[in-house]
Design a protein around this motif. Sequence first.
Motif, PDB file in Angstrom:
ATOM      1  N   UNK A 101      20.435 -21.985  -7.999  1.00  0.00           N
ATOM      2  CA  UNK A 101      19.022 -22.369  -7.906  1.00  0.00           C
ATOM      3  C   UNK A 101      18.479 -21.924  -6.563  1.00  0.00           C
ATOM      4  N   UNK A 102      17.172 -21.685  -6.480  1.00  0.00           N
ATOM      5  CA  UNK A 102      16.602 -21.492  -5.144  1.00  0.00           C
ATOM      6  C   UNK A 102      16.700 -22.813  -4.384  1.00  0.00           C
ATOM      7  N   UNK A 103      16.742 -22.747  -3.066  1.00  0.00           N
ATOM      8  CA  UNK A 103      16.770 -23.965  -2.265  1.00  0.00           C
ATOM      9  C   UNK A 103      15.592 -24.847  -2.672  1.00  0.00           C
ATOM     10  N   UNK A 104      15.839 -26.166  -2.715  1.00  0.00           N
ATOM     11  CA  UNK A 104      14.796 -27.070  -3.185  1.00  0.00           C
ATOM     12  C   UNK A 104      13.774 -27.349  -2.090  1.00  0.00           C
ATOM     13  N   UNK A 105      12.581 -27.693  -2.549  1.00  0.00           N
ATOM     14  CA  UNK A 105      11.479 -27.964  -1.614  1.00  0.00           C
ATOM     15  C   UNK A 105      11.007 -29.398  -1.808  1.00  0.00           C
ATOM     16  N   UNK A 106      10.984 -30.153  -0.723  1.00  0.00           N
ATOM     17  CA  UNK A 106      10.394 -31.497  -0.755  1.00  0.00           C
ATOM     18  C   UNK A 106       9.053 -31.395  -0.034  1.00  0.00           C
ATOM     19  N   UNK A 107       7.974 -31.534  -0.795  1.00  0.00           N
ATOM     20  CA  UNK A 107       6.672 -31.250  -0.212  1.00  0.00           C
ATOM     21  C   UNK A 107       6.039 -32.443   0.496  1.00  0.00           C
ATOM     22  N   UNK A 164       0.063 -28.755 -16.873  1.00  0.00           N
ATOM     23  CA  UNK A 164      -0.233 -29.083 -15.488  1.00  0.00           C
ATOM     24  C   UNK A 164       0.965 -28.835 -14.598  1.00  0.00           C
ATOM     25  N   UNK A 165       0.712 -28.555 -13.328  1.00  0.00           N
ATOM     26  CA  UNK A 165       1.793 -28.244 -12.402  1.00  0.00           C
ATOM     27  C   UNK A 165       2.156 -29.474 -11.586  1.00  0.00           C
ATOM     28  N   UNK A 166       3.373 -29.937 -11.860  1.00  0.00           N
ATOM     29  CA  UNK A 166       3.909 -31.049 -11.087  1.00  0.00           C
ATOM     30  C   UNK A 166       4.560 -30.505  -9.821  1.00  0.00           C
ATOM     31  N   UNK A 167       4.511 -31.289  -8.728  1.00  0.00           N
ATOM     32  CA  UNK A 167       5.323 -30.924  -7.562  1.00  0.00           C
ATOM     33  C   UNK A 167       5.983 -32.191  -7.048  1.00  0.00           C
ATOM     34  N   UNK A 168       7.145 -32.021  -6.438  1.00  0.00           N
ATOM     35  CA  UNK A 168       7.938 -33.177  -6.010  1.00  0.00           C
ATOM     36  C   UNK A 168       7.809 -33.383  -4.508  1.00  0.00           C
ATOM     37  N   UNK A 186       0.896 -22.040  -0.763  1.00  0.00           N
ATOM     38  CA  UNK A 186       0.501 -20.629  -0.603  1.00  0.00           C
ATOM     39  C   UNK A 186       1.617 -19.833   0.046  1.00  0.00           C
ATOM     40  N   UNK A 187       2.848 -20.146  -0.342  1.00  0.00           N
ATOM     41  CA  UNK A 187       3.998 -19.443   0.233  1.00  0.00           C
ATOM     42  C   UNK A 187       4.846 -18.853  -0.885  1.00  0.00           C
ATOM     43  N   UNK A 188       4.191 -18.576  -2.036  1.00  0.00           N
ATOM     44  CA  UNK A 188       4.950 -18.099  -3.177  1.00  0.00           C
ATOM     45  C   UNK A 188       5.625 -16.764  -2.894  1.00  0.00           C
ATOM     46  N   UNK A 189       5.078 -16.020  -1.944  1.00  0.00           N
ATOM     47  CA  UNK A 189       5.677 -14.725  -1.658  1.00  0.00           C
ATOM     48  C   UNK A 189       7.024 -14.860  -0.927  1.00  0.00           C
ATOM     49  N   UNK A 190       7.288 -16.006  -0.349  1.00  0.00           N
ATOM     50  CA  UNK A 190       8.541 -16.084   0.397  1.00  0.00           C
ATOM     51  C   UNK A 190       9.446 -17.241  -0.001  1.00  0.00           C
ATOM     52  N   UNK A 191       8.980 -18.127  -0.884  1.00  0.00           N
ATOM     53  CA  UNK A 191       9.771 -19.299  -1.236  1.00  0.00           C
ATOM     54  C   UNK A 191       9.698 -19.566  -2.723  1.00  0.00           C
ATOM     55  N   UNK A 192      10.615 -20.373  -3.215  1.00  0.00           N
ATOM     56  CA  UNK A 192      10.436 -20.980  -4.526  1.00  0.00           C
ATOM     57  C   UNK A 192      11.206 -20.355  -5.669  1.00  0.00           C
ATOM     58  N   UNK A 193      11.784 -19.161  -5.486  1.00  0.00           N
ATOM     59  CA  UNK A 193      12.586 -18.587  -6.572  1.00  0.00           C
ATOM     60  C   UNK A 193      13.557 -17.577  -5.976  1.00  0.00           C
ATOM     61  N   UNK A 194      14.559 -17.200  -6.793  1.00  0.00           N
ATOM     62  CA  UNK A 194      15.567 -16.263  -6.290  1.00  0.00           C
ATOM     63  C   UNK A 194      15.104 -14.861  -6.624  1.00  0.00           C
ATOM     64  N   UNK A 240       9.146 -23.504  -7.506  1.00  0.00           N
ATOM     65  CA  UNK A 240       8.045 -22.551  -7.542  1.00  0.00           C
ATOM     66  C   UNK A 240       6.680 -23.246  -7.374  1.00  0.00           C
ATOM     67  N   UNK A 241       6.524 -24.453  -7.917  1.00  0.00           N
ATOM     68  CA  UNK A 241       5.218 -25.115  -7.827  1.00  0.00           C
ATOM     69  C   UNK A 241       4.844 -25.492  -6.398  1.00  0.00           C
ATOM     70  N   UNK A 242       5.734 -26.177  -5.669  1.00  0.00           N
ATOM     71  CA  UNK A 242       5.358 -26.475  -4.285  1.00  0.00           C
ATOM     72  C   UNK A 242       5.165 -25.217  -3.452  1.00  0.00           C
TER      73      UNK A 242
END
Lengths: 600, 579
Positions: A80-86, A363-367, A411-419, A404-406
């Motif tokens: 998994x990509x590293x998890x994000x706690x927003x 809808x987009x959930x974020x944790x 606005x950091x989808x270009x560098x975070x959120x997926x492998x 991916x949602x957080x």
Amino acid sequence: MKAFQKGTSLLLAVGAWCGWVMAQERVVIRGGSIVDVRDGRLVPNGVIVLEGDRIVSVSREGGAVPEGATVVDAAGKYLLPGLIDLHVHYKDWSAELYLNHGVTTVVDLGVAHEWIKAQKEGIRTGLIPGPRLFHGTNNLDGPPEDPTSYFVRPYVHILKDPEEARAAMRQYIVGKVDAVKVYDGLTQEMLRSIVVEAQKVNIPVIGHFKDVRVAAAVGAHGIEHNGAVANAILDKQAQEEALKKVRKGFRPPAECFMDLRKLPEIVDLMVKRGLYLNPTMRMSWQGDRALREKGFHYQDFDLLINDWRLRYVPLAFRLADLKEYQEIGMWHWADLSPYEQDLFHQGYTNAQRLVKAFADAGGKLYAGTDSANMCTPGLSLHQELELLVDAGASPLQALQAATINPAELMRMKDRLGSLEEGKAGDVVILDASPLEDIRNTRKIARVISRGRVLDGQYHADFKNPIPKNDIEDSSHFFPSPTIRWVSPEAVEEGTGVTLTVKGTGFIPYSFVRFDGQKLKTDFSDGFELTAQVPAPLLKPGTYAVTVENPDFAWGSIYARGATDLSHLGIRGPVSNEFRVMVKLKGGAPILAHPREGGEK
Amino acid sequence: MAIKLLFLLLLALGHSTALAASPLLIKSGTIIDGTGGPPFQGDILIQDGRIERIERASGALSPPPGARIVDASGKFVLPGLIDSHVHYHDWSGELYLYHGVTTVADLGNSTEWSIALREGIEKGKIAGPRQFVSGAQVDAPRPGAFARPQLIAIKDPRNAAEEVRKLIAKGVDVVKVYENLTPGMVESIVGAARAAGKPVIGHTNDAVEAARLGYKGIEHTNGVAMATFKGKLDPAKLPFPGYGRIVHSFMDESRLPEVLQVLLDHGVYLNPTLRLWSWPHLDQKKGFLEEDYALLFHNTALAYIPIDYRLAILNEYFHLSRSYRVDELKPDDKELVRRGYRNAQKIVKQFVDKGGKIYAGTDSANIGTPGLALHQEMELLVDCGLTPMQALLSATRWSAEVLNQDKKLGTLEPGKFGDVLVLEANPLSDIRNTRKIAHVFKEGMEIARGFTAYHSPIIYRNIPEDSGHLNPSPLLTAMTPEAVTEGSGDVVLTLRGLGFLPWSKAHYLGTTIATEYVSDTELKATLPARLLKLVGTFPVVVENPRPVGTVNLRAGSAFSIFGTRGAESNPFYLIVKFK
């Protein structure tokens, strides 16, 4: 590999020196199934190559292993990509807990002060261990309606009008914040100016709102907690009737009174406006039976108390986290009536319905967990994902909420959120598939953070090179009580009396002491107690009256009615003293004036 | 031993609430009865605590059975002294009685405690002078004036009378007001006080207005000086901000007579509190400093007086208010202050010459040694040009009058309390002879003059030991910058808070660092480069010199009273970041 890991431990334990950081290490992870969080596909036998702190390539098995690379064998495992706690409140002891739970990115939505900036910078340059750290503004709020019962906390920035809001935003932007955090006291006009300024630098506006329709109207981005949604579809009559049946001071949250018939419409609005939702199931419902039935409190206990290498985590925090599993409002759940307990649980089930409706509608959930003001860093994110799936979200949707949602919301989808190639070199290697069972996110074999393979251990001598420079505090601790006045101030000797004690930080479990003796105490509200002093205690003299709160998870000075100077005062479970006098009654006087002449 | 017990037991029988006392006959003394009339030889008989008879001839009275006889031939007999402005503390009792002060008026204290003490003393169970009390002072709402047991901050002008009525209902004898109250509030307060027969005494910034509004006693002569230049000078623009007495240096002498006439027309009494001008007495070498020092530091038994108070009393001789040390003043400024003191003396002399009445109140023990301060005050009144008789009247009859207690107190006349002071030498020939005390009697019982280490008020004061005359305990509320980078050069910190003084110093990493005073709410402290080589989080604290202790801070809030009480402030943490 072992030397590598030992070196990593050293890094984590005492901080790095620069040479190490700059090394362009290559890490290759091969043999595992890559979980593509964008669509839920599993890519078997993937090969991920990390260089420095980035992913340089993602491919199927078959490529050559580059020279000098460290190879991590992930055969049979899931990546998994590293998890994000927003939504976190970063402490100087949080690092290992996040990293060992695979949370490799956190966003602090509490403060914008120098310490968090120093941490962010220190982590970025590798001198301080920790997950990638981003932070928001201070909590922006409007002027309180009732200042005497406002919950004063430092770093709540109260704004008067849109002009002041604009000026404040410009200051924060100069200070390079990554997000804006708002509270529900802001007016719609103030929110609009804030959103406008935030859009200019492409950062999200996230927070509490009185009503989700306000958030939609002003163009805000992230909704924290379900309260804003519940307020928009509130069944006022049900609320009024319920309030008649509960005790004074018991405030059931808005979620308990959602008119579920209006749910589809409001969800529709939220999805149309592209609002992200963080249901904070773990934090909002910590006192509900559902979480205890799942055994979450044992998980926290096992981690925080049984693992003594975590002794550096302040005891007050550890006890407060456990306490919250038993607490609804100011009461232990067992002291509430069945009606009150069921009412609270109904809020939980309503919240679940909202989560499901929202997820089903796209809808987009974020944790975001609110760790570590409350909830354990790292562990709580996994618990949150489990609760999202319990509510009806799919495992994929839950995983997206922490990847991916957080990233998108920030606005950091270009560098975070997926492998994917070019993104952050943060990888979590699991022993089993999280798509089959979300609880498998906890079965962590290895965590790679910023291109470095971590040893996954806790270190009793962990020390942050820059300790946090203000008081360890949270509104989730029992408050530190303070006394403003006791009446009567003077009583006659010999007769019992009832004292009325006024102050702040009182809870149903506070008790009054008179000259060190515990008194039978009755709770009126957070600002008043009454206590019975029996006659035998009333001998002439002057005696200290104090209020004590449970010696357990104590210390918050952030009580309603506190002022901005109270952080200089009481911190423990015992209040300041107020002295009451017991006067001399009439009756036979002493035989001679004590200083009379004659015999001395 | 058994006989003593039997004697005491016999005394106990057949007894009412009055203190057990055999009759007292003071014979053949020179009686200065406090009426202002000429002294005469005579005898005084005191029975059941009251003066029974006075005979204007020696040996004329035959003693009743069981009477104690005190031979006062060659000695001088006066009414017990009255200090009409005190702030009573746990440790005040013995000192007042030792110095012949048998009555005090406490004009500002925790209401319930004042009343508890007054009652306990009346019942003979607590040692101390008779008390008349104001309890809490009455003030207008302003920063720092939050409600406490010793202060009533009137929030709504329309409620002023009601608040004062509630205070009077608790049993106070006097109403004490502060200068920030509006005329409207004062009018209501005076109305309520008069209806209950209580005098209003207090501070004012305009003595003329205060007189017209109905004050009975005006504290300090500031209001008189300010009335002379009202409309012409702005007190806020005078030099030495924070030193209120500077107004005297700018008094318009030409307008003094008309100002004083208003006071006289309204029957207002004046308390010049000359002793509070501590420095001039040091300047004129009156020996007060040595006197206070000998009393406060040479008596081992008096170690129960808190050290900060003892230091504060001596310290005041070297300061104009807390912020100006006299030895740092330029000669011109010293002369300015001296001029102010001379003007204060003029106010006193002219007032009394026109028929005005002074009441002597010392403000002990907020500042000034209980008991001794009153003798020093009488000496200073004579320095103004008053006669010794007038100085004595200010501490006897005129004080009783301003308190509305002249029917029971203040002179040696039949029916009044048997409070008597017997001196070895004549105070009319030299006022300093008031210190040569042979006997002190309170309600006909002799006070054994002395100090005991175990002295106790039984009911201790229920509010923090506090006084505007102690240096404040500093509080830190903000610091910029909050973070610096390791290895940087010297960094100047701006420290904000409350209670700073020109001699506050900041500490960092166990070292005192260069500290510059900007104001009582701001300091600048320089962190030297050599202390900024270590990364981490470190406390900065501010320390004030002793005597310290007050948290009664300008702009302090209710919660600041829970804060720091000692010489050191709360810490503020500096972050030293990685380079």
